[in-house]
Scaffold this motif. Sequence first.
Motif, PDB file in Angstrom:
ATOM      1  N   UNK A  30     -21.906   8.175 -23.818  1.00  0.00           N
ATOM      2  CA  UNK A  30     -21.637   6.778 -23.476  1.00  0.00           C
ATOM      3  C   UNK A  30     -20.178   6.368 -23.684  1.00  0.00           C
ATOM      4  N   UNK A  31     -19.247   7.222 -23.302  1.00  0.00           N
ATOM      5  CA  UNK A  31     -17.826   6.934 -23.378  1.00  0.00           C
ATOM      6  C   UNK A  31     -17.317   6.517 -22.010  1.00  0.00           C
ATOM      7  N   UNK A  32     -16.251   5.694 -22.002  1.00  0.00           N
ATOM      8  CA  UNK A  32     -15.704   5.179 -20.751  1.00  0.00           C
ATOM      9  C   UNK A  32     -14.198   5.366 -20.729  1.00  0.00           C
ATOM     10  N   UNK A  33     -13.681   5.860 -19.599  1.00  0.00           N
ATOM     11  CA  UNK A  33     -12.238   5.898 -19.328  1.00  0.00           C
ATOM     12  C   UNK A  33     -12.010   5.031 -18.102  1.00  0.00           C
ATOM     13  N   UNK A  34     -11.030   4.100 -18.189  1.00  0.00           N
ATOM     14  CA  UNK A  34     -10.704   3.221 -17.078  1.00  0.00           C
ATOM     15  C   UNK A  34      -9.226   3.369 -16.755  1.00  0.00           C
ATOM     16  N   UNK A  35      -8.901   3.710 -15.494  1.00  0.00           N
ATOM     17  CA  UNK A  35      -7.525   3.870 -15.027  1.00  0.00           C
ATOM     18  C   UNK A  35      -7.134   2.710 -14.133  1.00  0.00           C
TER      19      UNK A  35
END
Length: 60
Positions: A30-35
């Motif tokens: 449940x990890x998120x990376x947002x670019x």
Amino acid sequence: MLENIGENGNIIYGDLSKQINFKCDFKGRNNIVFFAGRSKNINITFHSDNNLVLLIIVLG
């Protein structure tokens, strides 16, 4: 905006085609990376659960 959903609920939001030499290793859940924008030489490792990384690249 592209969304790439991996295993264990990990998500990458953003256009990966704009990222140069990008590496992301999900060891947790449940990890998120947002670019937003372009990036170069980014290496992210999630060792635990429920984390968020927000990368906003502004050149000018």
